[in-house]
Design a protein around this motif. Structure first.
Motif, PDB file in Angstrom:
ATOM      1  N   THR A  35      -9.353 -10.069 135.553  1.00 14.75           N
ATOM      2  CA  THR A  35      -8.182  -9.556 134.855  1.00 14.75           C
ATOM      3  C   THR A  35      -8.554  -8.255 134.161  1.00 14.75           C
ATOM      4  OG1 THR A  35      -8.709 -10.715 132.802  1.00 14.75           O
ATOM      5  CG2 THR A  35      -7.364 -11.913 134.415  1.00 14.75           C
ATOM      6  N   HIS A  36      -7.526  -7.513 133.799  1.00 20.55           N
ATOM      7  CA  HIS A  36      -7.763  -6.263 133.067  1.00 20.55           C
ATOM      8  C   HIS A  36      -8.515  -6.560 131.768  1.00 20.55           C
ATOM      9  CE1 HIS A  36      -7.137  -2.225 131.590  1.00 20.55           C
ATOM     10  NE2 HIS A  36      -6.640  -2.736 130.458  1.00 20.55           N
ATOM     11  N   TRP A  37      -8.141  -7.638 131.072  1.00 22.09           N
ATOM     12  CA  TRP A  37      -8.782  -8.012 129.821  1.00 22.09           C
ATOM     13  C   TRP A  37     -10.276  -8.279 130.015  1.00 22.09           C
ATOM     14  CZ3 TRP A  37      -8.658  -7.990 124.772  1.00 22.09           C
ATOM     15  CH2 TRP A  37      -9.458  -8.874 124.065  1.00 22.09           C
ATOM     16  N   ASN A  38     -10.646  -9.096 131.017  1.00 21.77           N
ATOM     17  CA  ASN A  38     -12.056  -9.410 131.266  1.00 21.77           C
ATOM     18  C   ASN A  38     -12.863  -8.165 131.614  1.00 21.77           C
ATOM     19  OD1 ASN A  38     -11.801 -12.134 130.782  1.00 21.77           O
ATOM     20  ND2 ASN A  38     -11.635 -12.710 132.926  1.00 21.77           N
ATOM     21  N   VAL A  39     -12.286  -7.334 132.465  1.00 23.23           N
ATOM     22  CA  VAL A  39     -12.997  -6.134 132.908  1.00 23.23           C
ATOM     23  C   VAL A  39     -13.185  -5.154 131.744  1.00 23.23           C
ATOM     24  CG1 VAL A  39     -12.904  -4.143 134.459  1.00 23.23           C
ATOM     25  CG2 VAL A  39     -12.275  -6.407 135.305  1.00 23.23           C
ATOM     26  N   MET A  40     -12.154  -4.967 130.933  1.00 23.14           N
ATOM     27  CA  MET A  40     -12.265  -4.040 129.801  1.00 23.14           C
ATOM     28  C   MET A  40     -13.203  -4.587 128.725  1.00 23.14           C
ATOM     29  SD  MET A  40     -10.953  -1.209 130.394  1.00 23.14           S
ATOM     30  CE  MET A  40     -11.254  -0.539 128.777  1.00 23.14           C
ATOM     31  N   LEU A  41     -13.158  -5.893 128.473  1.00 20.75           N
ATOM     32  CA  LEU A  41     -14.067  -6.472 127.485  1.00 20.75           C
ATOM     33  C   LEU A  41     -15.513  -6.367 127.970  1.00 20.75           C
ATOM     34  CD1 LEU A  41     -14.217  -7.767 124.722  1.00 20.75           C
ATOM     35  CD2 LEU A  41     -13.890  -9.998 125.807  1.00 20.75           C
ATOM     36  N   ALA A  75     -26.416  -6.195 119.489  1.00 21.36           N
ATOM     37  CA  ALA A  75     -26.480  -5.881 120.920  1.00 21.36           C
ATOM     38  C   ALA A  75     -26.600  -7.156 121.744  1.00 21.36           C
ATOM     39  CB  ALA A  75     -27.661  -4.956 121.213  1.00 21.36           C
ATOM     40  N   GLY A  76     -27.382  -8.104 121.266  1.00 21.50           N
ATOM     41  CA  GLY A  76     -27.527  -9.385 121.962  1.00 21.50           C
ATOM     42  C   GLY A  76     -26.208 -10.141 122.020  1.00 21.50           C
ATOM     43  N   ILE A  77     -25.466 -10.141 120.921  1.00 20.10           N
ATOM     44  CA  ILE A  77     -24.155 -10.800 120.895  1.00 20.10           C
ATOM     45  C   ILE A  77     -23.205 -10.119 121.875  1.00 20.10           C
ATOM     46  CG2 ILE A  77     -22.114 -11.232 119.454  1.00 20.10           C
ATOM     47  CD1 ILE A  77     -24.153 -11.587 117.084  1.00 20.10           C
ATOM     48  N   CYS A  78     -23.211  -8.797 121.887  1.00 19.43           N
ATOM     49  CA  CYS A  78     -22.376  -8.054 122.840  1.00 19.43           C
ATOM     50  C   CYS A  78     -22.752  -8.405 124.275  1.00 19.43           C
ATOM     51  CB  CYS A  78     -22.508  -6.547 122.623  1.00 19.43           C
ATOM     52  SG  CYS A  78     -21.757  -5.937 121.113  1.00 19.43           S
ATOM     53  N   ASP A  79     -24.048  -8.536 124.538  1.00 18.87           N
ATOM     54  CA  ASP A  79     -24.520  -8.866 125.884  1.00 18.87           C
ATOM     55  C   ASP A  79     -24.085 -10.269 126.290  1.00 18.87           C
ATOM     56  OD1 ASP A  79     -25.759  -8.456 128.309  1.00 18.87           O
ATOM     57  OD2 ASP A  79     -27.748  -8.100 127.465  1.00 18.87           O
ATOM     58  N   VAL A  80     -24.100 -11.219 125.363  1.00 18.61           N
ATOM     59  CA  VAL A  80     -23.643 -12.579 125.666  1.00 18.61           C
ATOM     60  C   VAL A  80     -22.151 -12.568 125.999  1.00 18.61           C
ATOM     61  CG1 VAL A  80     -23.218 -14.866 124.675  1.00 18.61           C
ATOM     62  CG2 VAL A  80     -25.448 -13.775 124.388  1.00 18.61           C
ATOM     63  N   ILE A  81     -21.359 -11.883 125.188  1.00 24.51           N
ATOM     64  CA  ILE A  81     -19.917 -11.778 125.462  1.00 24.51           C
ATOM     65  C   ILE A  81     -19.687 -11.117 126.815  1.00 24.51           C
ATOM     66  CG2 ILE A  81     -17.746 -10.707 124.712  1.00 24.51           C
ATOM     67  CD1 ILE A  81     -18.851 -10.999 121.802  1.00 24.51           C
ATOM     68  N   GLU A  82     -20.433 -10.073 127.095  1.00 30.77           N
ATOM     69  CA  GLU A  82     -20.344  -9.382 128.387  1.00 30.77           C
ATOM     70  C   GLU A  82     -20.650 -10.339 129.534  1.00 30.77           C
ATOM     71  OE1 GLU A  82     -23.451  -6.598 130.676  1.00 30.77           O
ATOM     72  OE2 GLU A  82     -22.967  -5.935 128.641  1.00 30.77           O
ATOM     73  N   ASN A  83     -21.694 -11.153 129.395  1.00 25.77           N
ATOM     74  CA  ASN A  83     -22.052 -12.114 130.450  1.00 25.77           C
ATOM     75  C   ASN A  83     -20.966 -13.161 130.652  1.00 25.77           C
ATOM     76  OD1 ASN A  83     -24.431 -10.823 130.986  1.00 25.77           O
ATOM     77  ND2 ASN A  83     -25.739 -12.352 130.043  1.00 25.77           N
ATOM     78  N   VAL A  84     -20.356 -13.615 129.571  1.00 23.29           N
ATOM     79  CA  VAL A  84     -19.279 -14.604 129.681  1.00 23.29           C
ATOM     80  C   VAL A  84     -18.094 -14.009 130.442  1.00 23.29           C
ATOM     81  CG1 VAL A  84     -17.562 -15.911 128.350  1.00 23.29           C
ATOM     82  CG2 VAL A  84     -19.962 -15.923 127.641  1.00 23.29           C
ATOM     83  N   THR A  85     -17.712 -12.797 130.111  1.00 22.26           N
ATOM     84  CA  THR A  85     -16.564 -12.180 130.801  1.00 22.26           C
ATOM     85  C   THR A  85     -16.910 -11.833 132.250  1.00 22.26           C
ATOM     86  OG1 THR A  85     -17.140  -9.995 129.887  1.00 22.26           O
ATOM     87  CG2 THR A  85     -15.500 -11.300 128.687  1.00 22.26           C
ATOM     88  N   PHE A 134     -20.989  -3.048 138.031  1.00 21.23           N
ATOM     89  CA  PHE A 134     -19.982  -4.069 137.747  1.00 21.23           C
ATOM     90  C   PHE A 134     -19.648  -4.107 136.250  1.00 21.23           C
ATOM     91  CE2 PHE A 134     -18.737  -8.650 137.242  1.00 21.23           C
ATOM     92  CZ  PHE A 134     -17.576  -8.589 138.007  1.00 21.23           C
ATOM     93  N   GLU A 135     -20.672  -3.949 135.406  1.00 21.37           N
ATOM     94  CA  GLU A 135     -20.451  -3.960 133.956  1.00 21.37           C
ATOM     95  C   GLU A 135     -19.526  -2.842 133.504  1.00 21.37           C
ATOM     96  OE1 GLU A 135     -24.749  -5.740 132.384  1.00 21.37           O
ATOM     97  OE2 GLU A 135     -24.444  -3.572 132.504  1.00 21.37           O
ATOM     98  N   VAL A 136     -19.641  -1.696 134.138  1.00 25.79           N
ATOM     99  CA  VAL A 136     -18.865  -0.528 133.706  1.00 25.79           C
ATOM    100  C   VAL A 136     -17.714  -0.211 134.661  1.00 25.79           C
ATOM    101  CG1 VAL A 136     -20.782   0.463 132.402  1.00 25.79           C
ATOM    102  CG2 VAL A 136     -20.462   1.130 134.784  1.00 25.79           C
ATOM    103  N   ALA A 137     -17.247  -1.201 135.397  1.00 30.89           N
ATOM    104  CA  ALA A 137     -16.169  -0.990 136.374  1.00 30.89           C
ATOM    105  C   ALA A 137     -14.914  -0.426 135.719  1.00 30.89           C
ATOM    106  CB  ALA A 137     -15.846  -2.298 137.097  1.00 30.89           C
TER     107      ALA A 137
END
Length: 185
Positions: A138-144, A118-128, A45-48
């Motif tokens: 959305t395309h934006w959420n999936v790409m982010l 990396a932790g900040i990136c992971d938090v942003i990833e979890n939010v999206t 799902f993360e790399v969809a």
């Protein structure tokens, strides 16, 4: 390479072993708790990378009963972010100090900052991912999500390679140096 002696403190060594144990136990327990969802399902799902792929994954999860576990997994991951980033940061600092090499010791300190990123990136990833699971695929959420996962995994792989290099240096120091009488720490 200049060799210095910056022995790890007993406190750093305790933190290393304690965080290693806690991370391993957390991974094992969460794996059992989140069944039938696997870490491979979440990574997929993360790399969809495309909204249609993410939608099909969510649809599949809803059909096979993994959807609720996926939502829980994201919330559990916030605790894991703290555990793995601190665990890897302490491992980088501890193992780099064991080598006695000034460049590796300095790099071990720098790795901590990379792991914070990396932790900040992971938090942003979890939010999206949460937004996507709540219906805003959305395309934006999936790409982010994809971009943050790629950045996070890149930093983690880099830090794991650094840890491997530190272990190789430490072992070679122990095996080929007469001044070190104790094989372990």
């Amino acid at each position: 390479m200049k060799i210095t002696y910056a022995a790890p403190t007993a406190s750093l060594q305790r933190w290393f072993w304690w965080l290693l144990l806690v991370n391993v136990l957390f991974i094992i327990c969460s794996r059992f708790y989140l069944q039938p969802l696997t870490s491979g399902d979440i990574v997929r799902f993360e790399v969809a990378k495309e909204a249609s792929v993410a939608e099909s994954i969510v649809h599949e999860w809803k059909q096979v009963g993994k959807y609720n576990k996926a939502v829980q997994s994201i919330y559990i991951d916030y605790l894991f972010i703290i555990l793995y980033t601190s665990g890897l940061a302490v491992a980088c600092a501890f193992l780099s100090r064991l080598t006695g090499h000034e460049i590796l010791i300095r790099s071990g300190k720098g790795a901590s900052w990379l792991l914070a990123i990396a932790g900040i990136c992971d938090v942003i990833e979890n939010v999206t991912m949460t937004k996507s699971l709540q219906g805003a695929i959305t395309h934006w959420n999936v790409m982010l999500t994809y971009d943050m996962a790629a950045a996070k995994f890149s930093v983690i792989i880099l830090c794991l390679l650094f840890i491997l290099v530190c272990l190789i240096f430490w072992l070679s120091n122990k095996l080929f140096s007469k001044r070190n009488s104790s094989m372990f720490f």
